[in-house]
Each structure stands twice: as C-alpha cells, then as structure tokens.
Design an enzyme around this catalytic site. Structure first.
Site: not given
Ligand code: NAD
Length: 494
Positions: A385, A182-183, A179, A287, A155, A232
C-alpha cells in the site's frame, strides 16, 4: 475552490463531560500538508484522564440507555441540521489538516451525514421481532446498547470515518469514546461542539486526543466493551489483538491495495474518468483508491483507454483539483517507491515527481499523479500500500491471469472491473478476493444502507463498520421468551 487554512494556531482540546479541556500529556503540533506550517497543537491524554473520562461515560450511558430510541434520535436529527449548516466551514478545516481539496472535504462530510440519516431511520426500521412460538408463549428480540464503546480513527478522513460509527453507536444507546488521529485532531472539536449544541447529554461523547499510549489506555479500560478501529493494517492487527486478548469485541479496518481490471470492451470515457479519479482522488490517500490497474488483452485494444486516463490525470492542478500529501516523510516514501519501480523495469508514463507546487504553497507536501507501466507482479509497486496518487499498470493475457494477481495480494478491500459485458463483469465479481466490488465504478464504496467493510488483511473481526451489518457490533441482542398463562398441554419445549 482554494482551502481557507487557519491563520492562527488552534488549541485543540479534549472534550470531556460537555467541556473542552486541555490535555495533560505531551505537546503535539498539527502541520497543514498544504503549506507545511503549524495550524494547531494539542496535549495528549494521559492514563488517569482516560480513566476518569471513561468512568464518567459509564455513568452517563446508564441513563442514556433508559431514553427511548425515538428521543435519542431527536438529538441526531438536530446534529444533522448543525452539520449541514456548518458544512463549508468544516470542509475547509478538515481539508486544511488532512490535505483534501474542498470538494473532497465536503463529500466526506456528506457521506457522514448519509450514515447519520441511516441512524435516524433506525427508529422506524430496526423493529426487532416477536413471534408466538407455541400456544401462549412468545419469543422476542430486543436490541440493547453494549455500554461504553470506543473508536480510533485515521488521518485521511477526519470526519467521514468517525461519522461511520458515531451516529449509529449513540442512537443505539451507547456512550462513545473517540481518539482522533494525532495528525488531524482539529475537526474532532467541531463534531463535539455540534453534538453539544444538538443536545446530547454530557459524558456520552468523550474525545480524547493522543497517540499510542492513549489508545492503549482506552482499550485496556474495563468499562470499554467494544472497540472500532480504522487505520493501517499493522496497527489494526495490534489493536485487534490487544482488545480481543482482553475478551473485548473489536472491529479493526486496515489498509488496502485495490485493483481495477480494465477489459478492451470498456467504454473509454467511463474508464478514463473512473480510473483516473479513483487513484488521484484525495491524492490517493483513501483505502478505496485504485492502486493497481490490470490491463487485459492485446495492448493495442486498450491504448485509447490508457490515453484517456493519462489525459484526465495530467490535467489536474495541484492545490485545487488534487490536494496534498499528509507529511513530508510520506512524499519521500512515494518518490522512492517510483524510483524503485523504475529500477525493476517499470516505465513511468506520467511522472508526478515533476509536478509543480501551487504558488505560495511551496513548503507543502506535493506530488502529482503518477502512472507506472509494465510493473512486475509481486514487486513493491504491485503489492505494498503506497497511499499516494500512483497507479501501477500490470499487463495481463486474460481475466484469469488478472484475477490470479488480484487474489495474490494480502489485502481485501475493493476491486472493480471496467467492461460492457455483463458475463465478464460477473466473472470478476465472483473471483475478486475483496469485501467490496465495483462494475464501471472506480471507487466502489457502498452507499447507505449497504455496509462498508473489506476482508483478509483489510479487516480484523466480524461484521462491517456501517449499515445493517454494523448494528450487531454496536449492540447486544437480548432474546426474551414470555409465557403469561399456564399451558394445558406439555410439549417437548415445555
Ligand atoms: P495509522 O494506522 O497510522 O493510525 C490510525 C490510528 O491509530 C490513529 O488514531 C493513530 O493515532 C493510532 N495509532 C498509531 N499507532 C498506534 C499504535 N502503535 N497503537 C495504537 N494506536 C496507534 O493510519 P493512518 O496513517 O492515520 O491512516 C492511513 C491508513 O488507514 C491506511 O493504511 C489506509 O488504508 C487506512 N484506512 C483504512 C480504511 C478502511 O476502511 N479500511 C479507511 C481509511 C483509512
């Protein structure tokens, strides 16, 4: 600049064979982190649609592979001009769904454009090689596409992370299945529309919205030969295992816990700005954000540096200087992490829990910059994290102790040192257990043509996701040996 949040709900769709098509699965809402209101919705993609979209991509790819790279590059050149034309509109949209501020939204796109320019340059740069290896016999390298490749993205960079791979994979002659998170699916429609306008033939760029099931259907499809993933660590590992168990090439970038080593001889101005911007930029949701500050030496020698960091971080206004957190659940997680650190003896020297939400956006997901001092090595704040605007200060006797702490964390994305001493900087560069290292740079993201990628639990697979070290991932190298005339002499290779 304030973000222009979409006033009406955007119907987010798949992009298949050059057309926007509604998904056929579960309905999912897209909520803006800025105001907590729905700004979009989509229907996820079921296995049968995934299968037919990939089958069509396979057909389109065979024709694209026959197009010379110089012609493929023309499409990328048009794509670049369209992105630059629409950059402000896209920056508002991607920030609305991901929580970035306007400048961060635009910067992410510019980094994507930089990768695009690298891909455009491949036609003049990636020349392969040919050598006459014995009399009348030559060996040659030819770079060929892999076929249909896929990419699954997180996201936090709705345009930049996909743009790390889209231009390179397409320029090298592949078809690309994407893909998005979805957020943050809204930006994907703009990127698809830009590629269509740029003249990319239908079927080469298929956007499939969805979640876990859609990802698994993509990985499992026989025609998908290479899979890129960014997200993640837990999911990166799962995607890597699933893909490699099927014999596929997978490069899966995971999470991070990045350290900055602050030495007493660092320039206080540079350190103040660099360290503050590193942990507060994108509200810590990147990140490459600094998450642990290893302060070396007698505390009285670094007090001035810490004061500068606090001054800069506490001056940031939520909503404009610093954006929002992706979900309410994540805000709760961050608040709890601060409370847990306090319980283990950490001192909160800047408390983002007290920050005030921007006016009119009280329903959004907010937390201000937070600095925790005297954090225990090995505690949650030192090793997990958190993915928010929180930095944990650990006091260290010397560089060796600092690097021991840095080395003990499972991740391996980035480490930086702030110092004015080249020899000490070199010591940190050598000792860091990360793929990327910075000197007096808070966010050591390599710029093109240098590759991006970590090590350890921050990356599963070989190579990097951008630059020179990504080319072999998105292509196959054919080795060709040619002899046109009979040799008079025979040698050991004949
Ligand atoms: P995430 O892992 O939750 O999601 C990433 C992608 O995986 C999304 O598209 C999601 O739909 C999909 N996904 C989720 N669950 C899945 C499952 N069980 N199986 C298959 N696919 C699944 O990550 P996020 O929260 O969107 O992004 C934040 C994370 O990404 C952070 O950990 C951050 O460090 C990392 N990140 C890493 C880099 C890097 O370069 N190393 C860059 C950006 C973000």
């Amino acid at each position: 600049m304030s973000i222009k949040i979409p006033a009406a709900i955007i119907n987010c769709q798949n992009f298949i064979n050059g057309e926007f098509i509604k998904g056929d699965g579960e309905k999912i809402q897209v909520i803006s982190p800025y105001n907590g209101k729905p700004i979009g919705e989509f229907f996820s993609t079921t296995q049968s649609v995934v299968e037919s979209a990939i089958n069509d991509a396979q057909v389109a790819q065979r024709a694209w592979a026959e197009v010379p790279m110089k012609e493929r590059t023309k499409v990328m050149f048009n794509f670049r001009n369209i992105l630059l034309r629409d950059i402000d509109e896209m920056a508002h949209l991607k920030s609305s769904e991901s929580g970035k501020n306007f400048d961060e939204g635009k910067a992410g796109l510019m980094k994507g454009v930089e990768v695009l320019e690298y891909a455009i340059a491949l036609q003049n740069m990636d020349l392969g090689g040919r050598v006459e290896v014995s009399r009348g016999v030559s060996c040659e390298y030819r770079r060929e596409p892999v076929g249909v490749v896929a990419n699954i993205t997180p996201f936090n960079f709705p345009a930049m992370v996909p743009m790390w791979t889209i231009p390179i994979a397409l320029t090298l002659g592949n078809a690309y299945i994407w893909k998005p998170s979805e957020k943050t699916p809204l930006t994907s429609m703009k990127i698809a529309a830009a590629l269509k306008e740029a003249g990319l033939p239908n079927g080469l760029f298929q956007v499939l919205q969805g979640t876990k099931d859609t990802v698994e259907a993509i990985i499992d499809h026989e025609a998908v030969k290479a899979i890129g993933f960014v997200g993640s660590t837990k999911i990166a590992k799962a995607v890597y295992d699933r893909g490699t168990n099927l014999g596929k090439r997978v490069l899966a970038l995971g999470g991070a816990k990045n350290h900055i080593v602050l030495l007493p001889d660092a320039n206080p101005e540079m350190a103040g700005v660099g360290i503050s911007d590193s942990f507060t930029g994108c509200a810590g949701q990147r990140c490459m954000a600094a998450s642990v500050l290893l302060v070396v030496g007698d505390p009285k020698d670094t007090e001035k540096h810490i004061e500068k960091i606090i001054a800069r971080a506490s001056s940031l206004k939520l909503g404009t200087d610093m954006g929002a957190i992706i979900t309410k659940a994540q805000v709760k997680f961050l608040r709890e992490a601060i409370t847990k650190a306090e319980a283990t003896g950490a001192k909160v020297i800047l408390d983002g829990r007290k920050s005030i939400a921007p006016s009119g956006m009280e329903e959004g997901n907010w937390i201000g910059p937070t600095i925790l001092d005297n954090v225990l090595p090995g505690s949650e704040a030192a090793t997990v994290e958190l993915f928010g605007p929180i930095i944990s200060i650990i006091r260290c006797r010397d560089i060796s102790e600092a690097m021991k702490i840095e080395n003990s964390v499972s991740y391996g994305n980035a480490c930086s040192v702030f110092t004015s001493n080249g020899a000490l900087a070199e010591k940190v560069i050598r000792m860091a257990s990360t793929g990327m290292v910075g000197v007096n740079v808070g966010v050591p993201v390599p710029r093109e043509p240098f590759s991006f990628g970590g090590v350890n639990a921050s990356k599963f697979g070989h190579g990097d996701i951008t630059g020179q070290h990504s080319l072999d991932f998105w292509s196959n190298i054919k080795k060709v040996t040619v002899k046109w005339e009979k040799q008079n002499d025979n040698n050991w290779m004949s």
